[in-house]
Design a protein around this motif. Structure first.
Motif, mmCIF file in Angstrom:
data_model
loop_
_atom_site.group_PDB
_atom_site.id
_atom_site.type_symbol
_atom_site.label_atom_id
_atom_site.label_comp_id
_atom_site.label_asym_id
_atom_site.label_seq_id
_atom_site.Cartn_x
_atom_site.Cartn_y
_atom_site.Cartn_z
ATOM 1 N N LEU A 6 0.869 -1.176 0.000
ATOM 2 C CA LEU A 6 0.000 0.000 0.000
ATOM 3 C C LEU A 6 0.901 1.219 0.000
ATOM 4 O O LEU A 6 1.869 1.280 0.765
ATOM 5 N N ARG A 7 0.589 2.174 -0.860
ATOM 6 C CA ARG A 7 1.369 3.406 -0.911
ATOM 7 C C ARG A 7 0.453 4.574 -1.275
ATOM 8 O O ARG A 7 -0.669 4.378 -1.753
ATOM 9 N N THR A 8 0.953 5.770 -1.035
ATOM 10 C CA THR A 8 0.219 6.974 -1.423
ATOM 11 C C THR A 8 0.287 7.112 -2.940
ATOM 12 O O THR A 8 1.369 7.004 -3.532
ATOM 13 N N ALA A 9 -0.851 7.342 -3.545
ATOM 14 C CA ALA A 9 -0.918 7.510 -5.000
ATOM 15 C C ALA A 9 -0.394 8.890 -5.397
ATOM 16 O O ALA A 9 -0.356 9.818 -4.587
ATOM 17 N N THR A 10 0.002 9.003 -6.658
ATOM 18 C CA THR A 10 0.478 10.266 -7.230
ATOM 19 C C THR A 10 -0.257 10.507 -8.555
ATOM 20 O O THR A 10 -0.872 9.580 -9.104
ATOM 21 N N PRO A 11 -0.165 11.707 -9.090
ATOM 22 C CA PRO A 11 -0.806 11.961 -10.384
ATOM 23 C C PRO A 11 -0.347 11.015 -11.491
ATOM 24 O O PRO A 11 -1.121 10.697 -12.405
ATOM 25 N N ALA A 14 -2.534 7.830 -12.555
ATOM 26 C CA ALA A 14 -3.850 7.941 -13.196
ATOM 27 C C ALA A 14 -4.159 6.761 -14.128
ATOM 28 O O ALA A 14 -5.245 6.179 -14.037
ATOM 29 N N PRO A 15 -3.257 6.359 -15.025
ATOM 30 C CA PRO A 15 -3.593 5.226 -15.904
ATOM 31 C C PRO A 15 -3.857 3.931 -15.120
ATOM 32 O O PRO A 15 -4.778 3.180 -15.461
ATOM 33 N N ALA A 16 -3.070 3.667 -14.085
ATOM 34 C CA ALA A 16 -3.267 2.448 -13.284
ATOM 35 C C ALA A 16 -4.586 2.498 -12.532
ATOM 36 O O ALA A 16 -5.301 1.491 -12.440
ATOM 37 N N VAL A 17 -4.941 3.668 -12.008
ATOM 38 C CA VAL A 17 -6.212 3.819 -11.283
ATOM 39 C C VAL A 17 -7.377 3.644 -12.248
ATOM 40 O O VAL A 17 -8.344 2.933 -11.950
ATOM 41 N N GLU A 18 -7.299 4.249 -13.412
ATOM 42 C CA GLU A 18 -8.386 4.112 -14.384
ATOM 43 C C GLU A 18 -8.529 2.674 -14.862
ATOM 44 O O GLU A 18 -9.650 2.182 -15.047
ATOM 45 N N ASN A 49 -9.447 10.878 -10.461
ATOM 46 C CA ASN A 49 -9.627 12.269 -10.075
ATOM 47 C C ASN A 49 -8.246 12.885 -9.824
ATOM 48 O O ASN A 49 -7.571 12.519 -8.862
ATOM 49 N N PRO A 50 -7.814 13.823 -10.683
ATOM 50 C CA PRO A 50 -6.472 14.393 -10.527
ATOM 51 C C PRO A 50 -6.248 15.035 -9.152
ATOM 52 O O PRO A 50 -5.153 14.920 -8.593
ATOM 53 N N LEU A 60 -3.006 3.524 -3.097
ATOM 54 C CA LEU A 60 -3.008 2.486 -4.116
ATOM 55 C C LEU A 60 -2.422 1.228 -3.504
ATOM 56 O O LEU A 60 -1.387 1.282 -2.835
ATOM 57 N N VAL A 61 -3.096 0.109 -3.702
ATOM 58 C CA VAL A 61 -2.574 -1.188 -3.290
ATOM 59 C C VAL A 61 -2.161 -1.913 -4.566
ATOM 60 O O VAL A 61 -2.910 -1.962 -5.539
ATOM 61 N N GLU A 62 -0.945 -2.468 -4.523
ATOM 62 C CA GLU A 62 -0.387 -3.112 -5.708
ATOM 63 C C GLU A 62 0.172 -4.490 -5.363
ATOM 64 O O GLU A 62 0.586 -4.733 -4.232
ATOM 65 N N THR A 63 0.190 -5.336 -6.363
ATOM 66 C CA THR A 63 0.894 -6.609 -6.289
ATOM 67 C C THR A 63 1.459 -6.894 -7.671
ATOM 68 O O THR A 63 0.780 -6.660 -8.684
ATOM 69 N N ALA A 64 2.683 -7.336 -7.708
ATOM 70 C CA ALA A 64 3.363 -7.655 -8.973
ATOM 71 C C ALA A 64 3.248 -6.506 -9.985
ATOM 72 O O ALA A 64 3.035 -6.724 -11.167
ATOM 73 N N GLY A 65 3.338 -5.256 -9.494
ATOM 74 C CA GLY A 65 3.289 -4.092 -10.364
ATOM 75 C C GLY A 65 1.921 -3.731 -10.894
ATOM 76 O O GLY A 65 1.801 -2.875 -11.766
ATOM 77 N N ARG A 66 0.876 -4.353 -10.375
ATOM 78 C CA ARG A 66 -0.495 -4.101 -10.852
ATOM 79 C C ARG A 66 -1.335 -3.539 -9.714
ATOM 80 O O ARG A 66 -1.315 -4.068 -8.599
#
Length: 170
Positions: A6-11, A14-18, A49-50, A60-66
């Motif tokens: 889990l990490r803080t998201a950044t602008p 956006a593509p990963a969040v969408e 949302n920018p 953002l929670v990620e695993t294996a870069g996703r």
């Protein structure tokens, strides 16, 4: 086992969040919110949302870069930005359908609760899609009312306004 972070998201996220919203919302909301309303609302709901991505309070929670989960909070009310002392607002939660019921949403909620409590928040409010009401109830929020949220000209989406105490580390 693949590590989940889990990490803080950044602008730049956006593509990963969408992509995550595009996997999550159609699959998990379809049964609860109706196909017609969902298909009209998805182009709006599925956009990152920018301002949230730049807020420092969206995760953002990620695993294996996703990206497999996202969500956050703001002090300001969605839409108006109005701030009420002690109140924080849960924002734009989603979990990849392949990772539901694995604690991803709870992990994001707990990060939000710790951070919001650290900023003086005593309670959360959030708009839950109909399929997410039980998740938020499990976090201690109670349904206040069912609303029809405007998503654009002629587009509204059903949601439950929920509220409860900010409870980090339940």
């Amino acid at each position: 086992m693949t590590e989940i972070t889990l990490r803080t998201a950044t602008p730049e996220d956006a593509p990963a969040v969408e992509a995550l919203l595009g996997r999550s919302y159609p699959a998990l909301m379809a049964g609860a919110d109706g196909a017609v309303g969902l298909s009209q609302a998805l182009p709006v709901m599925g956009r990152a949302n920018p301002a949230l991505l730049a807020s420092g309070t969206f995760y953002l929670v990620e695993t294996a870069g996703r990206a497999i989960g996202c969500g956050g909070w703001t002090a300001g009310t969605p839409g108006s930005g109005a701030v009420e002392a002690g109140l924080a607002h849960l924002r734009h939660f989603a979990v990849d359908p392949a990772h539901i019921r694995q604690g991803i949403g709870r992990r994001i909620y707990d990060a939000c609760a710790r951070a919001a409590a650290g900023q003086g928040a005593l309670r959360f409010q959030g708009y839950a899609a109909l399929n997410a009401e039980t998740f938020y109830a499990g976090m201690g929020l109670k349904a206040l009312e069912v609303l029809s949220l405007p998503m654009g000209p002629g587009i509204a989406f059903p949601a439950v306004l929920m509220e409860g105490p900010v409870a980090p580390e339940r």
